[in-house]
Design a protein around this motif. Structure first.
Motif, mmCIF file in Angstrom:
data_model
loop_
_atom_site.group_PDB
_atom_site.id
_atom_site.type_symbol
_atom_site.label_atom_id
_atom_site.label_comp_id
_atom_site.label_asym_id
_atom_site.label_seq_id
_atom_site.Cartn_x
_atom_site.Cartn_y
_atom_site.Cartn_z
ATOM 1 N N SER A 60 1.030 60.681 13.963
ATOM 2 C CA SER A 60 0.148 61.271 14.977
ATOM 3 C C SER A 60 -1.269 61.442 14.448
ATOM 4 O O SER A 60 -2.242 61.123 15.136
ATOM 5 C CB SER A 60 0.682 62.635 15.429
ATOM 6 N N ALA A 61 -1.390 61.934 13.223
ATOM 7 C CA ALA A 61 -2.713 62.137 12.628
ATOM 8 C C ALA A 61 -3.449 60.808 12.490
ATOM 9 O O ALA A 61 -4.645 60.713 12.778
ATOM 10 C CB ALA A 61 -2.579 62.822 11.275
ATOM 11 N N LYS A 62 -2.747 59.768 12.071
ATOM 12 C CA LYS A 62 -3.362 58.448 11.936
ATOM 13 C C LYS A 62 -3.852 57.947 13.288
ATOM 14 O O LYS A 62 -4.946 57.398 13.414
ATOM 15 C CB LYS A 62 -2.346 57.476 11.320
ATOM 16 N N LEU A 63 -3.062 58.138 14.327
ATOM 17 C CA LEU A 63 -3.452 57.683 15.661
ATOM 18 C C LEU A 63 -4.651 58.464 16.206
ATOM 19 O O LEU A 63 -5.532 57.895 16.841
ATOM 20 C CB LEU A 63 -2.267 57.774 16.617
ATOM 21 N N VAL A 64 -4.678 59.767 15.956
ATOM 22 C CA VAL A 64 -5.821 60.575 16.400
ATOM 23 C C VAL A 64 -7.079 60.145 15.659
ATOM 24 O O VAL A 64 -8.154 60.000 16.257
ATOM 25 C CB VAL A 64 -5.544 62.083 16.208
ATOM 26 N N LEU A 65 -6.958 59.906 14.356
ATOM 27 C CA LEU A 65 -8.105 59.442 13.576
ATOM 28 C C LEU A 65 -8.586 58.086 14.076
ATOM 29 O O LEU A 65 -9.787 57.872 14.267
ATOM 30 C CB LEU A 65 -7.739 59.353 12.089
ATOM 31 N N GLU A 66 -7.658 57.181 14.305
ATOM 32 C CA GLU A 66 -8.018 55.858 14.818
ATOM 33 C C GLU A 66 -8.721 55.968 16.171
ATOM 34 O O GLU A 66 -9.720 55.301 16.430
ATOM 35 C CB GLU A 66 -6.763 54.995 14.944
ATOM 36 N N ASN A 67 -8.226 56.846 17.023
ATOM 37 C CA ASN A 67 -8.830 57.057 18.331
ATOM 38 C C ASN A 67 -10.251 57.604 18.194
ATOM 39 O O ASN A 67 -11.171 57.160 18.887
ATOM 40 C CB ASN A 67 -7.966 58.005 19.165
ATOM 41 N N LEU A 68 -10.449 58.566 17.300
ATOM 42 C CA LEU A 68 -11.775 59.133 17.072
ATOM 43 C C LEU A 68 -12.743 58.067 16.585
ATOM 44 O O LEU A 68 -13.863 57.948 17.091
ATOM 45 C CB LEU A 68 -11.699 60.281 16.060
ATOM 46 N N VAL A 69 -12.313 57.263 15.612
ATOM 47 C CA VAL A 69 -13.176 56.209 15.065
ATOM 48 C C VAL A 69 -13.549 55.201 16.151
ATOM 49 O O VAL A 69 -14.723 54.843 16.307
ATOM 50 C CB VAL A 69 -12.480 55.514 13.873
ATOM 51 N N LEU A 70 -12.576 54.750 16.927
ATOM 52 C CA LEU A 70 -12.854 53.801 18.002
ATOM 53 C C LEU A 70 -13.785 54.399 19.051
ATOM 54 O O LEU A 70 -14.682 53.727 19.556
ATOM 55 C CB LEU A 70 -11.549 53.330 18.648
ATOM 56 N N HIS A 71 -13.584 55.664 19.382
ATOM 57 C CA HIS A 71 -14.419 56.355 20.362
ATOM 58 C C HIS A 71 -15.876 56.413 19.896
ATOM 59 O O HIS A 71 -16.791 56.061 20.642
ATOM 60 C CB HIS A 71 -13.868 57.767 20.597
ATOM 61 N N VAL A 72 -16.080 56.821 18.648
ATOM 62 C CA VAL A 72 -17.444 56.910 18.110
ATOM 63 C C VAL A 72 -18.070 55.520 18.031
ATOM 64 O O VAL A 72 -19.243 55.337 18.378
ATOM 65 C CB VAL A 72 -17.444 57.619 16.734
ATOM 66 N N ASP A 83 -18.609 68.276 21.336
ATOM 67 C CA ASP A 83 -17.409 68.475 20.508
ATOM 68 C C ASP A 83 -17.363 67.481 19.350
ATOM 69 O O ASP A 83 -17.118 67.860 18.210
ATOM 70 C CB ASP A 83 -16.140 68.322 21.351
ATOM 71 N N VAL A 84 -17.618 66.217 19.653
ATOM 72 C CA VAL A 84 -17.567 65.191 18.616
ATOM 73 C C VAL A 84 -18.716 65.390 17.635
ATOM 74 O O VAL A 84 -18.536 65.307 16.421
ATOM 75 C CB VAL A 84 -17.604 63.770 19.232
ATOM 76 N N GLU A 85 -19.898 65.697 18.163
ATOM 77 C CA GLU A 85 -21.059 65.923 17.294
ATOM 78 C C GLU A 85 -20.809 67.110 16.369
ATOM 79 O O GLU A 85 -21.136 67.071 15.181
ATOM 80 C CB GLU A 85 -22.306 66.162 18.143
ATOM 81 N N SER A 86 -20.194 68.168 16.891
ATOM 82 C CA SER A 86 -19.887 69.341 16.082
ATOM 83 C C SER A 86 -18.892 68.993 14.977
ATOM 84 O O SER A 86 -19.056 69.393 13.824
ATOM 85 C CB SER A 86 -19.325 70.450 16.974
ATOM 86 N N LEU A 87 -17.865 68.237 15.334
ATOM 87 C CA LEU A 87 -16.865 67.826 14.359
ATOM 88 C C LEU A 87 -17.500 66.980 13.260
ATOM 89 O O LEU A 87 -17.288 67.219 12.073
ATOM 90 C CB LEU A 87 -15.744 67.047 15.045
#
Length: 102
Positions: A64-76, A89-93
């Motif tokens: 799950s963590a890998k998929l969330v990370l992959e999703n974040l990277v693709l989104h950015v 939210d993303v900028e804060s993170l």
């Protein structure tokens, strides 16, 4: 605990009601994509049948963590590619990440 791909697909759809996925103009039916993922995850869960509960939980958390990370990277990457500013939210993170690296 055993869950069928259809049950998992139904649960995924339920979660998507509060957090929809933008399938955009992908040339695949949403239901087929959801079913493919549900089948893959059910097969993965079945392969962990002999794992202890703790090992199964840790493995599922890691996936799950890998998929969330992959999703974040693709989104950015997509936002940058299209010149769209990041959400607060993303900028804060990412700001927190920059702060911990500096």
């Amino acid at each position: 605990m055993s869950i069928t791909p259809q049950q998992l697909s139904d649960l995924m759809l339920e979660v998507e009601r509060s957090d929809p996925i933008d399938f955009a103009d992908l040339p695949f039916p949403e239901e087929a994509l959801r079913g493919l993922v549900a089948t893959h995850l059910c097969e993965m869960a079945a392969s962990m049948e002999n794992f202890s509960d703790e090992d199964r939980l840790l493995t599922l958390l890691a996936v799950s963590a890998k998929l969330v990370l992959e999703n974040l990277v693709l989104h950015v990457q997509l936002l940058r590619q299209h010149g769209i500013p990041l959400s607060d939210d993303v900028e804060s993170l990412l700001g927190r990440l920059r702060g911990s690296n500096g």
